[in-house]
Motif scaffolding. Structure first.
Motif, PDB file in Angstrom:
ATOM      1  N   ALA A   1       6.285  -1.318  33.322  1.00 50.78           N
ATOM      2  CA  ALA A   1       5.915  -2.160  32.178  1.00 50.78           C
ATOM      3  C   ALA A   1       5.039  -1.392  31.202  1.00 50.78           C
ATOM      4  O   ALA A   1       5.177  -1.533  29.978  1.00 50.78           O
ATOM      5  CB  ALA A   1       5.192  -3.416  32.662  1.00 50.78           C
ATOM      6  N   GLY A   2       4.162  -0.548  31.728  1.00 50.67           N
ATOM      7  CA  GLY A   2       3.292   0.238  30.868  1.00 50.67           C
ATOM      8  C   GLY A   2       4.061   1.200  29.987  1.00 50.67           C
ATOM      9  O   GLY A   2       3.849   1.271  28.771  1.00 50.67           O
ATOM     10  N   PHE A   3       4.998   1.916  30.567  1.00 44.95           N
ATOM     11  CA  PHE A   3       5.770   2.869  29.779  1.00 44.95           C
ATOM     12  C   PHE A   3       6.726   2.155  28.831  1.00 44.95           C
ATOM     13  O   PHE A   3       6.975   2.623  27.713  1.00 44.95           O
ATOM     14  CB  PHE A   3       6.520   3.841  30.687  1.00 44.95           C
ATOM     15  N   GLU A   4       7.265   1.026  29.252  1.00 44.36           N
ATOM     16  CA  GLU A   4       8.158   0.288  28.354  1.00 44.36           C
ATOM     17  C   GLU A   4       7.407  -0.289  27.156  1.00 44.36           C
ATOM     18  O   GLU A   4       8.002  -0.498  26.099  1.00 44.36           O
ATOM     19  CB  GLU A   4       8.863  -0.838  29.124  1.00 44.36           C
ATOM     20  N   SER A   5       6.117  -0.525  27.300  1.00 46.05           N
ATOM     21  CA  SER A   5       5.333  -1.035  26.169  1.00 46.05           C
ATOM     22  C   SER A   5       4.947   0.077  25.203  1.00 46.05           C
ATOM     23  O   SER A   5       4.416  -0.204  24.124  1.00 46.05           O
ATOM     24  CB  SER A   5       4.076  -1.748  26.669  1.00 46.05           C
ATOM     25  N   GLY A   6       5.207   1.329  25.579  1.00 43.20           N
ATOM     26  CA  GLY A   6       4.980   2.429  24.647  1.00 43.20           C
ATOM     27  C   GLY A   6       3.941   3.442  25.070  1.00 43.20           C
ATOM     28  O   GLY A   6       3.534   4.286  24.267  1.00 43.20           O
ATOM     29  N   ALA A   7       3.488   3.399  26.320  1.00 45.75           N
ATOM     30  CA  ALA A   7       2.470   4.352  26.766  1.00 45.75           C
ATOM     31  C   ALA A   7       3.044   5.751  26.934  1.00 45.75           C
ATOM     32  O   ALA A   7       4.223   5.932  27.194  1.00 45.75           O
ATOM     33  CB  ALA A   7       1.864   3.888  28.093  1.00 45.75           C
ATOM     34  N   ASN A   8       2.169   6.742  26.791  1.00 43.79           N
ATOM     35  CA  ASN A   8       2.531   8.129  27.068  1.00 43.79           C
ATOM     36  C   ASN A   8       2.061   8.586  28.439  1.00 43.79           C
ATOM     37  O   ASN A   8       2.606   9.540  28.995  1.00 43.79           O
ATOM     38  CB  ASN A   8       1.907   9.057  26.018  1.00 43.79           C
TER      39      ASN A   8
END
Length: 229
Positions: A92-99
């Motif tokens: 969920a973190g990466f799908e929200s745009g995290a690097n």
């Protein structure tokens, strides 16, 4: 060189002040926010170089803050700082745009290293000039230096990590590149959480490459991936 501006959003005040003081002692300029709404407001007003966001914050969680930012800004690096480390939370973190995703408890030294790596990748720190590396992927032009894909007059931006993965796939086009090779080259190790992150980035790359239906990233089960067109 100007100080690197870090927007730190963390509602645990004791931890927040420790991290801020440590970053400032290392030469960073830090803006501290206690909730997600404040973080989004400060981001829009100050345009920091990088954001370090706690996930569980009052008013607006870190995932939502990142999603708002990514509506208009695909470049500024975002690191999540969180105790939530289940695979679904990482995804969920990466799908929200995290690097990047740093699990609590963490050392400030590790946070500083990750900040420097992300900023170096995004060209916000000094780095040697590199040879221009463009790759023609069917009818798409991929510039690994600019982190862009171009099709005719249309250009869209990749994240630095998407670009690193695609560059490796291009260098080994029509060949299978192992998951381990991708993970150790792009992330530095092949840990479980990095492996889940790779799955997310491969999915995102497939969406980016959908502009040309001839291009495929094929999953070789249990081995790795192959870029073909």
């Amino acid at each position: 060189m100007d100080k690197i501006r870090v927007l730190l959003a963390e509602d645990e005040l004791a931890l927040a002040h420790i991290v801020r003081e440590s970053l400032e002692e290392s030469g960073f300029e830090v803006t501290l926010c206690a909730n997600g709404e404040q973080a989004l407001q400060k981001y829009r007003a100050q345009k920091p170089d990088i954001l370090a966001l706690d996930v569980m914050m009052p008013k607006m969680d870190g995932f939502e803050v990142a999603r708002h930012i990514r509506e208009t800004d695909k470049i500024t690096p975002i690191i999540f700082l969180t105790a939530r480390s289940q695979p679904k939370d990482v995804v969920a973190g990466f799908e929200s745009g995290a690097n990047d995703y740093l699990k609590k408890p963490f050392s400030v030294e590790e946070l500083i290293v990750r900040i420097k790596v992300l900023l170096s990748t995004n060209r916000l720190l000094e780095r040697p000039k590199t040879i221009n590396e463009d790759y023609q992927i069917s009818n798409l032009l991929f510039s690994s230096n600019k982190n862009t894909l171009q099709q005719g007059i249309n250009t869209w931006q990749l994240t630095a990590r998407e670009s690193d993965i695609l560059k490796m796939l291009c260098k080994h086009k029509h060949e299978v590149i192992t998951r381990k090779a991708l993970l150790t080259t792009v992330w530095g190790d092949d840990s479980f959480f990095n492996a889940r992150s790779l799955d997310v980035f491969i999915t995102r790359l497939r969406r980016q490459l959908d502009a040309d239906p001839n291009i495929q990233i094929i999953n070789i089960r249990g081995v790795g991936y192959k870029l073909v067109w």
